[in-house]
Write a protein that holds these residues in place. Sequence first.
Motif, mmCIF file in Angstrom:
data_model
loop_
_atom_site.group_PDB
_atom_site.id
_atom_site.type_symbol
_atom_site.label_atom_id
_atom_site.label_comp_id
_atom_site.label_asym_id
_atom_site.label_seq_id
_atom_site.Cartn_x
_atom_site.Cartn_y
_atom_site.Cartn_z
ATOM 1 N N SER A 36 -1.291 0.882 11.136
ATOM 2 C CA SER A 36 -2.556 0.974 10.631
ATOM 3 C C SER A 36 -2.974 2.339 9.919
ATOM 4 O O SER A 36 -2.642 3.257 10.204
ATOM 5 C CB SER A 36 -3.507 0.687 11.742
ATOM 6 N N ASP A 37 -3.648 2.259 8.935
ATOM 7 C CA ASP A 37 -4.281 3.445 8.343
ATOM 8 C C ASP A 37 -5.163 3.961 9.312
ATOM 9 O O ASP A 37 -5.945 3.557 9.648
ATOM 10 C CB ASP A 37 -5.122 2.905 6.916
ATOM 11 N N SER A 64 -4.872 -1.117 5.553
ATOM 12 C CA SER A 64 -6.092 -0.787 5.719
ATOM 13 C C SER A 64 -6.948 -1.838 6.172
ATOM 14 O O SER A 64 -6.552 -2.822 6.497
ATOM 15 C CB SER A 64 -6.500 -0.443 4.285
ATOM 16 N N ARG A 118 0.143 4.853 0.768
ATOM 17 C CA ARG A 118 -0.083 5.213 2.386
ATOM 18 C C ARG A 118 1.005 4.611 3.467
ATOM 19 O O ARG A 118 0.981 4.369 4.491
ATOM 20 C CB ARG A 118 -1.353 4.640 3.045
ATOM 21 N N ALA A 168 0.549 1.609 4.999
ATOM 22 C CA ALA A 168 -0.272 1.227 6.312
ATOM 23 C C ALA A 168 -1.276 0.208 5.985
ATOM 24 O O ALA A 168 -1.856 0.260 4.967
ATOM 25 C CB ALA A 168 -0.939 2.852 6.584
ATOM 26 N N ASN A 226 0.842 -1.128 0.021
ATOM 27 C CA ASN A 226 -0.135 -0.056 0.004
ATOM 28 C C ASN A 226 0.989 1.326 0.091
ATOM 29 O O ASN A 226 0.981 1.969 0.916
ATOM 30 C CB ASN A 226 -0.758 -0.155 0.941
#
Length: 140
Positions: free
Chosen positions: A110-111, A74, A69, A72, A66
Motif C-alpha cells: 500500500s502507498d 493508493s 510508486r 503501491a 502506479n
Amino acid sequence: LSVSLPCSASLCFPPSHHLLRGIGSVSTTAKGFQEKEIREKLQAFPGGSIDLVKQESGIAVLTVNNPARMNAFSGSMMVELEERVSQLEEWTEGKGLIIQGAAGTFCSGSDLNAVRAISNPQDGMKMCMFMQNVLIRLLR
C-alpha cells in the motif's frame, strides 16, 4: 461461518485458497463497517490505476499501474480493484486471469502516504476489511 483473516499494516491478504472452499462471501456488516464510507475515504488518496483487459481468448490481464510508486496501492486503486473484481465476476466468458505490475515491478504494497493518512484504528480496520473482501472475491 466466521472467517478471520490476517491483515498487515500495508495491505490485507487472504489465506490460501483451500481454506476458502464453501465460503459464500465475507460479511461486511461488522460493527461500524460501512463500505460506502470507506470507499469515499479511500478515493481521497488518488494515484495510479488498476487496468483490466479482457481478451477474446477468455484470458484477462489485470495490471497494477502506479510505477512512480513501485506500483503501491493508493486509496483510489483499492476502490478500482474492487470495481475490476466486480467486472470479472460478471464476465461469463472468462477462463483465466493474469495479474501483473506495470514497468517490471509487481507491487510494493500500500502507498504509505494513504496508510498514514488513515491514522485511526477504526478507519484502518475498515480499509483492511474492504481489501480483505475484495481479495477474497478475486481469489475465487
